[in-house]
Design an enzyme around this catalytic site. Structure first.
Site, PDB file in Angstrom:
ATOM      1  N   CYS A 168       0.867  -1.181   0.000  1.00 33.04           N
ATOM      2  CA  CYS A 168       0.000   0.000   0.000  1.00 33.04           C
ATOM      3  C   CYS A 168       0.896   1.220   0.000  1.00 33.04           C
ATOM      4  O   CYS A 168       1.595   1.478   0.984  1.00 33.04           O
ATOM      5  CB  CYS A 168      -0.919  -0.021   1.221  1.00 33.04           C
ATOM      6  SG  CYS A 168      -2.060   1.373   1.280  1.00 33.04           S
TER       7      CYS A 168
ATOM      8  N   GLU B 260      -3.419   1.057  -6.274  1.00 34.42           N
ATOM      9  CA  GLU B 260      -2.424   0.076  -6.692  1.00 34.42           C
ATOM     10  C   GLU B 260      -2.241   0.223  -8.200  1.00 34.42           C
ATOM     11  O   GLU B 260      -3.054   0.871  -8.875  1.00 34.42           O
ATOM     12  CB  GLU B 260      -2.844  -1.349  -6.332  1.00 34.42           C
ATOM     13  CG  GLU B 260      -2.627  -1.713  -4.871  1.00 34.42           C
ATOM     14  CD  GLU B 260      -1.165  -1.714  -4.460  1.00 34.42           C
ATOM     15  OE1 GLU B 260      -0.276  -1.546  -5.335  1.00 34.42           O
ATOM     16  OE2 GLU B 260      -0.894  -1.866  -3.258  1.00 34.42           O
TER      17      GLU B 260
END
Length: 221
Positions: free
Chosen positions: A2, A105
């Site tokens: 992340c 992402e």
């Protein structure tokens, strides 16, 4: 992993949601492009009370002589956190929540270009990531720093990335924060398949200088 967040919930609403006392130096919201080494919202326990405060996203081990004295530790792997010297004490004693409206992402296209995806709760409710924190001090400089816990991705998320943040359900916040005894290690697993949704967004967010609500607008995949 992340590596980029969006935080849109107002600070007063965030304090109310997490039943936490807000600090006076909270990061400005909304922020659709929260990057590593900047300040993020966190919820931690101090004196038996939840506190909503600001921390540097990028955990600094105590042996670093300067903030960039080693690898940038924005994530901590759930599978190995109990063994890593940088993280193991914090995992036992200094856990926190890191709220976000969603995270990004990336995948690569056939030419190697990076395509960003925005991931959020299916009902668009705020997410609470499992985090750890600690104070780093060198001379007169002191920084309060944090990292986001990650785990193996669930099946749907694995189409984008093999890792994902550990996302805690509201009923598990107290256990992670240490308010309900032991057992926090059992929470370090992927969120259920149905909990998250994701879609492609514009490559503008690839720049850490980009800002604005348009960053989470969907584009054709």
């Amino acid at each position: 992993m992340c590596g980029r967040l969006a935080v849109t919930l107002p600070n007063d609403a965030m304090a109310q949601l997490f039943a936490a006392q807000p600090a006076n130096d909270l990061p400005e919201v909304p922020n659709y492009n929260v990057c590593p080494t900047t300040q993020v919202h966190t919820i931690r326990i101090e004196g038996g009370t939840r506190h909503l405060s600001s921390m540097r996203w990028g955990f600094i081990p105590r042996w670093y002589e300067k903030p960039n004295g080693g690898p940038l530790l924005i994530n901590a792997r759930a599978e190995t956190i109990a063994e890593k010297p940088a993280f193991k004490t914090a995992a036992r004693e200094r856990r926190c929540l890191i709220p976000a409206s969603g995270f990004y992402e990336w995948t690569k296209d056939s030419e190697g270009g990076r395509d960003p995806w925005f991931i959020h709760a299916h009902d668009k409710a705020p997410l609470a990531f499992a985090g750890i924190w600690q104070d780093w001090q060198h001379g007169e400089e002191t920084l309060r720093t944090c990292a986001i816990m990650t785990c193996g991705a669930n099946t749907s998320m694995s189409t984008i990335h093999h890792r994902m943040p550990v996302i805690l359900a509201q009923q598990d916040w107290a256990l992670w924060l240490g308010e309900q005894g032991k057992g926090a290690a059992l929470l370090m697993q992927a969120a259920p398949e149905a909990h998250l949704q994701f879609y492609r967004v514009d490559r503008a967010v690839n720049s850490n200088r980009a800002s604005g609500a348009h960053l989470i607008d969907a584009v054709d995949a």
